[in-house]
Design a protein around this motif. Structure first.
Motif, mmCIF file in Angstrom:
data_model
loop_
_atom_site.group_PDB
_atom_site.id
_atom_site.type_symbol
_atom_site.label_atom_id
_atom_site.label_comp_id
_atom_site.label_asym_id
_atom_site.label_seq_id
_atom_site.Cartn_x
_atom_site.Cartn_y
_atom_site.Cartn_z
ATOM 1 N N GLY A 111 0.804 -1.220 0.000
ATOM 2 C CA GLY A 111 0.000 0.000 0.000
ATOM 3 C C GLY A 111 0.832 1.262 0.000
ATOM 4 O O GLY A 111 0.353 2.323 -0.432
ATOM 5 N N TRP A 112 2.079 1.160 0.497
ATOM 6 C CA TRP A 112 2.971 2.321 0.519
ATOM 7 C C TRP A 112 4.183 2.132 -0.376
ATOM 8 O O TRP A 112 4.920 3.078 -0.631
ATOM 9 N N GLY A 113 4.430 0.903 -0.815
ATOM 10 C CA GLY A 113 5.529 0.648 -1.738
ATOM 11 C C GLY A 113 6.906 0.750 -1.116
ATOM 12 O O GLY A 113 7.873 1.126 -1.782
ATOM 13 N N LEU A 114 7.042 0.374 0.164
ATOM 14 C CA LEU A 114 8.331 0.478 0.839
ATOM 15 C C LEU A 114 9.160 -0.786 0.663
ATOM 16 O O LEU A 114 8.629 -1.871 0.420
ATOM 17 N N ARG A 115 10.473 -0.636 0.794
ATOM 18 C CA ARG A 115 11.378 -1.779 0.801
ATOM 19 C C ARG A 115 11.298 -2.490 2.145
ATOM 20 O O ARG A 115 10.926 -1.876 3.159
ATOM 21 N N ALA A 116 11.681 -3.762 2.179
ATOM 22 C CA ALA A 116 11.597 -4.537 3.421
ATOM 23 C C ALA A 116 12.413 -3.889 4.531
ATOM 24 O O ALA A 116 11.977 -3.818 5.689
ATOM 25 N N GLY A 117 13.615 -3.401 4.211
ATOM 26 C CA GLY A 117 14.449 -2.750 5.211
ATOM 27 C C GLY A 117 13.822 -1.474 5.746
ATOM 28 O O GLY A 117 13.947 -1.151 6.931
ATOM 29 N N GLU A 118 13.134 -0.736 4.876
ATOM 30 C CA GLU A 118 12.446 0.484 5.302
ATOM 31 C C GLU A 118 11.274 0.173 6.211
ATOM 32 O O GLU A 118 11.024 0.881 7.189
ATOM 33 N N VAL A 119 10.558 -0.887 5.886
ATOM 34 C CA VAL A 119 9.439 -1.304 6.732
ATOM 35 C C VAL A 119 9.953 -1.688 8.117
ATOM 36 O O VAL A 119 9.383 -1.305 9.136
ATOM 37 N N ALA A 120 11.049 -2.437 8.153
ATOM 38 C CA ALA A 120 11.599 -2.908 9.425
ATOM 39 C C ALA A 120 11.940 -1.751 10.353
ATOM 40 O O ALA A 120 11.739 -1.834 11.571
ATOM 41 N N ALA A 121 12.453 -0.653 9.805
ATOM 42 C CA ALA A 121 12.951 0.455 10.627
ATOM 43 C C ALA A 121 11.950 1.591 10.789
ATOM 44 O O ALA A 121 12.289 2.637 11.352
ATOM 45 N N LEU A 122 10.709 1.414 10.344
ATOM 46 C CA LEU A 122 9.723 2.484 10.436
ATOM 47 C C LEU A 122 9.488 2.896 11.891
ATOM 48 O O LEU A 122 9.261 2.055 12.768
ATOM 49 N N HIS A 123 9.500 4.196 12.132
ATOM 50 C CA HIS A 123 9.246 4.762 13.464
ATOM 51 C C HIS A 123 7.995 5.634 13.369
ATOM 52 O O HIS A 123 7.760 6.280 12.336
ATOM 53 N N HIS A 124 7.207 5.635 14.443
ATOM 54 C CA HIS A 124 5.941 6.371 14.359
ATOM 55 C C HIS A 124 6.178 7.866 14.116
ATOM 56 O O HIS A 124 5.318 8.572 13.579
ATOM 57 N N GLY A 125 7.379 8.364 14.480
ATOM 58 C CA GLY A 125 7.697 9.764 14.243
ATOM 59 C C GLY A 125 7.811 10.104 12.768
ATOM 60 O O GLY A 125 7.742 11.279 12.386
ATOM 61 N N GLN A 126 7.992 9.087 11.921
ATOM 62 C CA GLN A 126 8.079 9.319 10.478
ATOM 63 C C GLN A 126 6.704 9.458 9.836
ATOM 64 O O GLN A 126 6.588 9.943 8.715
ATOM 65 N N LEU A 127 5.675 8.990 10.523
ATOM 66 C CA LEU A 127 4.324 8.995 9.959
ATOM 67 C C LEU A 127 3.621 10.308 10.306
ATOM 68 O O LEU A 127 3.401 10.609 11.474
ATOM 69 N N HIS A 128 3.256 11.046 9.290
ATOM 70 C CA HIS A 128 2.542 12.311 9.479
ATOM 71 C C HIS A 128 1.108 12.097 8.998
ATOM 72 O O HIS A 128 0.741 12.469 7.875
ATOM 73 N N LEU A 129 0.323 11.475 9.861
ATOM 74 C CA LEU A 129 -1.022 11.059 9.484
ATOM 75 C C LEU A 129 -2.029 12.187 9.549
ATOM 76 O O LEU A 129 -3.098 12.115 8.929
ATOM 77 N N ASP A 130 -1.738 13.242 10.313
ATOM 78 C CA ASP A 130 -2.684 14.344 10.484
ATOM 79 C C ASP A 130 -2.400 15.519 9.563
ATOM 80 O O ASP A 130 -3.072 16.560 9.651
ATOM 81 N N ALA A 131 -1.412 15.377 8.702
ATOM 82 C CA ALA A 131 -1.090 16.453 7.771
ATOM 83 C C ALA A 131 -2.165 16.548 6.690
ATOM 84 O O ALA A 131 -2.959 15.623 6.483
ATOM 85 N N ASP A 132 -2.209 17.695 6.004
ATOM 86 C CA ASP A 132 -3.168 17.850 4.906
ATOM 87 C C ASP A 132 -2.929 16.807 3.823
ATOM 88 O O ASP A 132 -3.869 16.359 3.163
ATOM 89 N N ASP A 133 -1.663 16.474 3.639
ATOM 90 C CA ASP A 133 -1.297 15.408 2.702
ATOM 91 C C ASP A 133 -0.509 14.352 3.485
ATOM 92 O O ASP A 133 0.717 14.413 3.547
ATOM 93 N N PRO A 134 -1.178 13.387 4.124
ATOM 94 C CA PRO A 134 -0.499 12.383 4.956
ATOM 95 C C PRO A 134 0.689 11.759 4.213
ATOM 96 O O PRO A 134 0.576 11.422 3.026
ATOM 97 N N HIS A 135 1.812 11.609 4.923
ATOM 98 C CA HIS A 135 3.005 11.098 4.266
ATOM 99 C C HIS A 135 3.966 10.486 5.279
ATOM 100 O O HIS A 135 3.796 10.630 6.492
ATOM 101 N N ILE A 136 4.989 9.807 4.743
ATOM 102 C CA ILE A 136 6.075 9.245 5.549
ATOM 103 C C ILE A 136 7.328 10.044 5.236
ATOM 104 O O ILE A 136 7.648 10.267 4.060
ATOM 105 N N GLN A 137 8.028 10.493 6.267
ATOM 106 C CA GLN A 137 9.237 11.278 6.081
ATOM 107 C C GLN A 137 10.471 10.398 6.262
ATOM 108 O O GLN A 137 10.604 9.691 7.262
ATOM 109 N N PHE A 138 11.372 10.423 5.286
ATOM 110 C CA PHE A 138 12.634 9.691 5.366
ATOM 111 C C PHE A 138 13.791 10.693 5.338
ATOM 112 O O PHE A 138 13.949 11.442 4.370
#
Length: 432
Positions: free
Chosen positions: A269-296
């Protein structure tokens, strides 16, 4: 076994559920109100509409448990959805416990002639499942399948599936001969299986031999050095083969835990690599933004963001259950799991969902979820150009691409991309 559709009960009604038609008039999946039925009633519905379909496809309903993929492809996704969402159970548990089929006697055939080898495999699996907290039933089934695959290939190459005698202290076969036979088996398998598939079979059989050596049952592990010798390729970011929508849907249907649902969303659904999925931190998820996104801040191709156009609800629920990393690990120095763990979870869930180990001749891998996302995005771009073609016609322009690039604001382009992409992803993840 569940009662027959012709069992005695009040005509026109299903016993125990007033107002629900009994199974006899049900001729296809479309006739069955899956989500309104109890488990016993689902068993009746299974007998009425699934069993005949299995027979039409050449399966024996008494011994052949249909995969999630078969159920989905044949219109029975409503059954797996009802079991998961309304009865908190898997189809495998339903097949064994409610339908009361015997998985030990009929659900799996080792097809191994040497009794001691087969019994050793079984003993190893039992011991491993007790010792390993992260071993699920699907993990056990996967390893069992790979052990059996190796033993069968060994038999085809050497005329016997006795894997114990060559590593026995009293064997007439030297350690060098035992190693050679093992490598000859892997070489033989290369005629039929992809390298990454053989590599996973190697992992399973190597661990079993290691267990035998630790228990002093074997004097040598004949698989040692095989991976370096063959240099198997396990994955490739350039592989163009992708999961299709049915694969993604089957995996999402089979995902009963928050972790597994988050896993499928992050990969497909987000098209991430396995290594990126493994290291995802909730601080990277901007779910309340006008355009929800993941910051790397750091990524393979540099810093950047990934738009979240689907799966916000799954992410919100999962984030509420973890503290920090989305996939934490107390044993890891990093605080999160690594890419190989993500790959293992992916294969476990794919096996559970009935996704083939090879897709279009290429061994299944987590990166195929990322490829699915890219395919969906590519189709979205095409659909967008078709969408603005009317505007191009009105403006007298021959190119919809020119209209899209020059006449729409950046904000409108972004809105359209998100809207069209969300529709495509929702269609792949939506269950009946």
């Amino acid at each position: 076994m569940p009662k027959s559709a012709d069992s005695d009960s009040e005509p026109g009604k299903h016993e125990g559920s007033p107002g629900i038609e009994r199974t006899k008039p049900w001729h296809s999946a479309d006739d069955v109100p899956w989500t309104l039925l109890t488990e016993d009633q689902l068993a009746d519905a299974y007998e009425a509409v699934v069993v005949p379909a299995l027979r039409r496809d050449g399966y024996d309903p008494e011994t052949d448990r249909p995969s999630y993929e078969w159920l989905s492809n044949n219109g029975f996704r409503g059954l797996t959805y009802a079991l998961k969402e309304y009865h908190d159970t898997t189809f495998a548990e339903f097949w064994e416990n409610t339908l009361e089929y015997d998985t030990e006697s009929s659900g799996y055939d080792w097809d191994i002639e040497h009794d001691e080898t087969r019994e050793s495999f079984q003993e190893y699996l039992d011991a491993k499942q007790v010792a390993a907290d992260d071993w699920t039933d699907s993990t056990r089934d996967t390893i069992r399948y790979r052990l059996a695959r190796y033993a069968r290939s060994y038999r085809e190459r050497h005329g016997t599936d006795n894997l114990l005698s060559p590593v026995d202290a009293d064997s007439d076969i030297t350690e060098t001969e035992a190693v050679d036979r093992c490598r000859e088996t892997f070489a033989y398998m290369s005629n039929e299986y992809a390298e990454s598939t053989i590599a996973r079979v190697h992992d399973a059989i190597r661990t079993w031999y290691g267990w035998l050596v630790e228990r002093r049952v074997a004097t040598v592990n004949p698989t040692n050095g095989a991976e370096d010798w063959f240099s198997w390729s396990r994955s490739s970011d350039t592989d163009p083969v992708a999961l299709n929508a049915d694969h993604v849907r089957a995996m999402f249907d089979a995902a009963l835990t928050s972790r597994d649902r988050m896993l499928v969303v992050a990969l497909a659904g987000w098209g991430l690599r396995a290594g990126e999925v493994a290291a995802l931190h909730h601080g990277q998820l901007h779910l309340d933004a006008d355009d929800p996104h993941i910051q790397f801040d750091e990524r393979k191709n540099g810093p950047g963001t990934v738009a979240i156009v689907f799966g916000e609800d799954v992410a919100r629920r999962h984030v509420s259950q973890v503290d920090g990393y989305l996939f934490p690990s107390e044993r890891s120095k990093t605080g999160h799991v690594d890419g190989t763990t993500i790959a293992g979870w992916f294969h476990d869930l794919a096996d559970k969902a009935g996704v083939p180990e090879e897709i279009d001749g290429v061994a299944r891998k987590p990166h195929m979820g990322r490829r699915f996302w890219y395919d969906a995005y590519s189709q979205t771009t095409q659909d967008l150009l078709e969408h603005v073609q009317d505007i191009a016609d009105e403006q007298g322009s021959a190119s919809a691409k020119v209209v899209f690039e020059d006449y729409l604001t950046d904000e409108r382009k972004r809105e359209l991309r998100r809207e069209f992409m969300r529709e495509k992803l929702s269609a792949a993840f939506t269950t009946e």
